[in-house]
Write a protein that holds these residues in place. Structure first.
Motif, PDB file in Angstrom:
ATOM      1  N   GLU A   1       0.823  -1.210   0.000  1.00 24.09           N
ATOM      2  CA  GLU A   1       0.000   0.000   0.000  1.00 24.09           C
ATOM      3  C   GLU A   1       0.857   1.261   0.000  1.00 24.09           C
ATOM      4  O   GLU A   1       0.559   2.225  -0.698  1.00 24.09           O
ATOM      5  CB  GLU A   1      -0.890  -0.009   1.238  1.00 24.09           C
ATOM      6  N   LYS A   2       1.934   1.234   0.754  1.00 25.81           N
ATOM      7  CA  LYS A   2       2.785   2.432   0.864  1.00 25.81           C
ATOM      8  C   LYS A   2       3.528   2.734  -0.427  1.00 25.81           C
ATOM      9  O   LYS A   2       3.916   3.860  -0.672  1.00 25.81           O
ATOM     10  CB  LYS A   2       3.802   2.249   1.999  1.00 25.81           C
ATOM     11  N   LYS A   3       3.817   1.689  -1.196  1.00 20.46           N
ATOM     12  CA  LYS A   3       4.524   1.847  -2.473  1.00 20.46           C
ATOM     13  C   LYS A   3       5.721   2.790  -2.366  1.00 20.46           C
ATOM     14  O   LYS A   3       5.768   3.843  -3.012  1.00 20.46           O
ATOM     15  CB  LYS A   3       3.561   2.363  -3.554  1.00 20.46           C
ATOM     16  N   PRO A   4       6.695   2.465  -1.534  1.00 16.05           N
ATOM     17  CA  PRO A   4       7.869   3.332  -1.436  1.00 16.05           C
ATOM     18  C   PRO A   4       8.677   3.314  -2.737  1.00 16.05           C
ATOM     19  O   PRO A   4       8.514   2.408  -3.561  1.00 16.05           O
ATOM     20  CB  PRO A   4       8.679   2.698  -0.302  1.00 16.05           C
ATOM     21  N   LYS A   5       9.534   4.326  -2.886  1.00 16.97           N
ATOM     22  CA  LYS A   5      10.413   4.391  -4.044  1.00 16.97           C
ATOM     23  C   LYS A   5      11.617   3.484  -3.772  1.00 16.97           C
ATOM     24  O   LYS A   5      12.261   3.610  -2.725  1.00 16.97           O
ATOM     25  CB  LYS A   5      10.853   5.850  -4.185  1.00 16.97           C
TER      26      LYS A   5
END
Ligand code: ADP
Ligand code: CDP
Ligand code: MG
Length: 208
Positions: free
Chosen positions: A17-21
């Motif tokens: 959900e956070k989809k970090p880079k």
């Protein structure tokens, strides 16, 4: 009460959900991944996780996987993805940052596909340090970090695993136009100059 399974499910959900880079930092053993990641962290606000460092910490923590990790490392073999991905997920979630350098992972097609399936994350790009075996061998033999796997017999095995299992991962991302390749056989300073160009936003580069 939460079971271990339920809490790891919650973790998966939250990372997906956070989809970090994420930037994957790849290159043969001794190519300078860890060295350059430390520089990138100082200049560009990323948090750095080395899969090898996380596995060594897990081994040393007295975990039930400790012996297995030690045996795999001594043979230069790749630890099952499930173990490494759990460590990476936990580290990323606990860090609080949303920009990560993942160093030394994915090292096999299995690593790559499993990480993508679990986290739904695709890397922004893959930083690939290209270096000759001769130079990597010289660097590892001078590294002096007390690593059991930095001996000539295991180094040769690690080079073989890199060529057979890790280069195909780099080829996979190359076909997708995601690889930024750097000549890593130069000095630490020269390599970092090339790294900076890749991490500096284009507009800043023009005005700097
Ligand atoms: N460009 C370079 N030139 C010479 N030595 C280097 C360079 N980059 C790293 N080193 C040294 O080589 C060794 C391996 O570097 P390291 O960053 O641990 O590589 P990796 O994480 O890819 O195995 C370390 O002792 C490091 O100080
Ligand atoms: N994705 C990964 C990364 C490392 N490893 C193990 O950890 C060892 C050391 O990895 P490392 O990244 O610290 O080594 P260097 O490339 O930095 O020399 C590898 O040879 C593997 O045995 C793994 O199993 N899976
Ligand atoms: Mg390293």
């Amino acid at each position: 009460m939460r079971t271990a399974d339920a809490s790891s499910k919650a973790m998966e959900f939250s990372l997906a959900e956070k989809k970090p880079k994420v930037v994957f930092v790849l290159g043969g053993p001794g190519s300078g991944k860890g060295t350059q990641c430390a520089n990138i962290v100082q200049h560009f606000g990323y948090t750095h996780f080395s899969a090898g460092d996380l596995l060594r910490a897990e081994r040393d923590s007295g975990s039930e996987n400790g012996n297995m990790i030690q045996n795999m490392m001594n043979e230069g073999k790749i630890v099952p993805s499930e173990v490494t991905i759990k460590l990476l997920e936990k580290a990323m979630l606990e860090s609080g940052n949303d920009k990560f350098l993942i160093d030394g992972f994915p090292r096999t097609e299995e690593n790559r596909a499993a990480f993508e399936a679990v986290t739904k994350i695709e890397p922004e790009f893959v930083l690939f340090f290209r270096c000759t075996e001769e130079e990597m061998e010289r660097r590892i033999l001078n590294r002096n970090q007390g690593r059991d796997d930095d001996n000539i017999e295991t180094i040769r095995k690690r080079f073989k695993v890199f060529l057979e299992s890790s280069l195909p991962v780099i080829e996979y991302y190359k076909a997708k136009g995601r690889v930024r390749e750097i000549d890593a056989s130069k000095s630490i300073e020269e390599v970092f100059e090339a790294v900076k160009v890749i991490f500096t936003p284009k507009a800043e580069e023009v005005t700097a």
